[in-house]
Scaffold this active site. Sequence first.
Site, PDB file in Angstrom:
ATOM      1  CB  CYS A  10      10.084   2.929 -13.953  1.00  0.00           C
ATOM      2  SG  CYS A  10      10.561   2.835 -12.246  1.00  0.00           S
ATOM      3  N   GLY A  36       4.338   5.247 -13.180  1.00  0.00           N
ATOM      4  CA  GLY A  36       5.074   5.506 -12.016  1.00  0.00           C
ATOM      5  C   GLY A  36       4.464   7.226 -11.728  1.00  0.00           C
ATOM      6  CG  ASN A 111      10.350  -0.036 -16.978  1.00  0.00           C
ATOM      7  OD1 ASN A 111       9.877  -0.578 -17.869  1.00  0.00           O
ATOM      8  ND2 ASN A 111       9.967  -0.620 -15.671  1.00  0.00           N
ATOM      9  N   GLY A 112      12.517  -1.635 -14.571  1.00  0.00           N
ATOM     10  CA  GLY A 112      13.091  -2.992 -14.334  1.00  0.00           C
ATOM     11  C   GLY A 112      13.414  -3.179 -12.906  1.00  0.00           C
ATOM     12  CE1 TYR A 251      -3.926  -2.025 -12.577  1.00  0.00           C
ATOM     13  CE2 TYR A 251      -1.683  -1.761 -12.234  1.00  0.00           C
ATOM     14  CZ  TYR A 251      -2.667  -1.428 -12.018  1.00  0.00           C
ATOM     15  OH  TYR A 251      -2.786  -0.102 -11.183  1.00  0.00           O
ATOM     16  CB  CYS A 442       7.827 -13.503 -17.199  1.00  0.00           C
ATOM     17  SG  CYS A 442       8.175 -13.718 -15.256  1.00  0.00           S
TER      18      CYS A 442
HETATM   19  P1  AMP Z   1      -6.145  -5.410  -3.669  1.00  0.00           P
HETATM   20  O1  AMP Z   1      -6.807  -4.640  -3.038  1.00  0.00           O
HETATM   21  O2  AMP Z   1      -4.747  -5.564  -2.945  1.00  0.00           O
HETATM   22  O3  AMP Z   1      -6.424  -6.566  -4.041  1.00  0.00           O
HETATM   23  O4  AMP Z   1      -5.742  -4.761  -5.108  1.00  0.00           O
HETATM   24  C1  AMP Z   1      -6.554  -5.145  -6.010  1.00  0.00           C
HETATM   25  C2  AMP Z   1      -6.403  -3.839  -7.025  1.00  0.00           C
HETATM   26  O5  AMP Z   1      -5.077  -3.664  -7.481  1.00  0.00           O
HETATM   27  C3  AMP Z   1      -7.153  -4.284  -8.401  1.00  0.00           C
HETATM   28  O6  AMP Z   1      -8.137  -3.362  -8.733  1.00  0.00           O
HETATM   29  C4  AMP Z   1      -6.051  -4.195  -9.472  1.00  0.00           C
HETATM   30  O7  AMP Z   1      -6.576  -3.444 -10.645  1.00  0.00           O
HETATM   31  C5  AMP Z   1      -5.058  -3.335  -8.750  1.00  0.00           C
HETATM   32  N1  AMP Z   1      -3.639  -3.657  -9.176  1.00  0.00           N
HETATM   33  C6  AMP Z   1      -3.168  -5.003  -9.356  1.00  0.00           C
HETATM   34  N2  AMP Z   1      -1.884  -4.961  -9.511  1.00  0.00           N
HETATM   35  C7  AMP Z   1      -1.345  -3.696  -9.319  1.00  0.00           C
HETATM   36  C8  AMP Z   1      -0.076  -3.158  -9.230  1.00  0.00           C
HETATM   37  N3  AMP Z   1       0.912  -3.689  -9.080  1.00  0.00           N
HETATM   38  N4  AMP Z   1      -0.238  -1.749  -8.681  1.00  0.00           N
HETATM   39  C9  AMP Z   1      -1.351  -1.061  -8.492  1.00  0.00           C
HETATM   40  N5  AMP Z   1      -2.465  -1.589  -8.424  1.00  0.00           N
HETATM   41  C10 AMP Z   1      -2.626  -3.191  -8.966  1.00  0.00           C
END
Ligand code: AMP
Length: 472
Positions: A10, A36, A111-112, A251, A442
Amino acid sequence: MNFKRPEEECGIFGIFNHQEASNLTYLGLYALQHRGQEACGIVSSDGGQLHAHKAMGLVADVFGDQEIFKKLPGRAAIGHVRYSTAGSSIIKNTQPIMVEYSRGAIAVAHNGNIVNAQLIRSELEAYGSIFQTSMDTEIIVHLLATAREDSLVDRITSALERVEGAYCLLFLTESRMIAVRDPYGFRPLCLGRQGGAYVVASESCALDLIEAEFIREIEPGEMVIIDKNGMTSCFPWKKIEPQPCIFEFVYFARPDSYIFGKNVYMVRKEMGRQLAREHGIDADVVIAVPDSGVPAAMGFAEEAGIPFELGLIRNHYVGRTFIEPQQSIRHFGVKIKLNPVRELLQGKRVVVIDDSIVRGTTSRKIVKMVRNAGASEVHMRISSPPTSYPCYYGIDTPNRKELISASHSIEEIRKYITADSLGYLSPEGLDMSVGAVPGSFCKACFSGEYPIKFQNMGREPQMDLFEKEYVK
Ligand code: AMP
């Protein structure tokens, strides 16, 4: 919860003492949209009353009509963009939450993720509290309403003494805006000034958009109180070693933001450089999985002395849902978002950089896509360590079963994604790129070392929070 793909958490924004408070809050939320996309809302104060507008959807859609700002009068406002980490995706779960209680009206944006929410909620319900939403944030409102202390600051202090987890909070009353960052400082929060107004935002990119001057980050464990007399600050809770979330750098945060003392882009680029030092390879071209992999790919290319190209192009206009053709197109989900530039990849040994592998499905599709575009070799490089543990502090991740690196070796993952080679940034390399003293962030998603222990760990308490509610 119906989990499809990890999504962002968020974002919060607030401004006090500005004649266009709600309009600027809308712009602030616009800048924080990456945190979000599911729902958003604004609550304003006209000095006597609070006014709210909230809905499911993107900021531009929910606040697209100028008329809405007439319903959000006043010189103070707070706003929220939501991707649910706790609570289901329904309209009553949008934020800010606004309530009237015996001491007046108050709104809160969060947010959290609160890790002892289930426990507190059951206790409160046993004493007769009636909850309106399935959000963990509502607990804070109930604790505030039942607190005995006279002043709001003391009530917030005592309410939050009971709460464990990650919380950046913005409270708004008729006459005050109060910002809080939890003592671990998991999520970013910063303070700025726009003329005579104070501004608080999850990330500094929101200050830039409204031409607010960045003053400083709100510190872990700090409460900032803003009213007509200006700003005061206090640290009412027991001091602990801060643990900001390193995944914000990997990310979440926007690359143009300044969080936890650093610019995100610079850190990501350094992650790429370090990745090249750790997992260099003979190749013809470096490409990124856009957008999140771009700064790291540029750092990798620079360090490795291999040209960087935009080998994958992202369609920026893809909404959350699209209607698939009846006759199935293979890997439609990724194709609608990404398309390779064949001319750059044909016959080339390609290094593909992404920030993380979660379930492995994206990487697998991308490797295939790059190979189908004619690449002779595809080498996957990831600018963070394997994501092996779920986050309980506000980032929506799948449960451990779905995280590919929780149950597969790197070689097994390489085979699954069909890459010629696969390399992850080491945990030490990540620390170095961030310039972090080991242990000062963390990194639970990589290490499983959770700074806050809580009940029901095995039951995925974050995703199952208020399970009953989801089912309805
Ligand atoms: P996956 O297909 O599940 O391995 O997702 C990997 C992709 O999701 C990568 O391209 C990341 O940039 C992206 N990603 C990593 N963490 C998140 C997140 N929490 N929310 C949305 N996308 C994510």
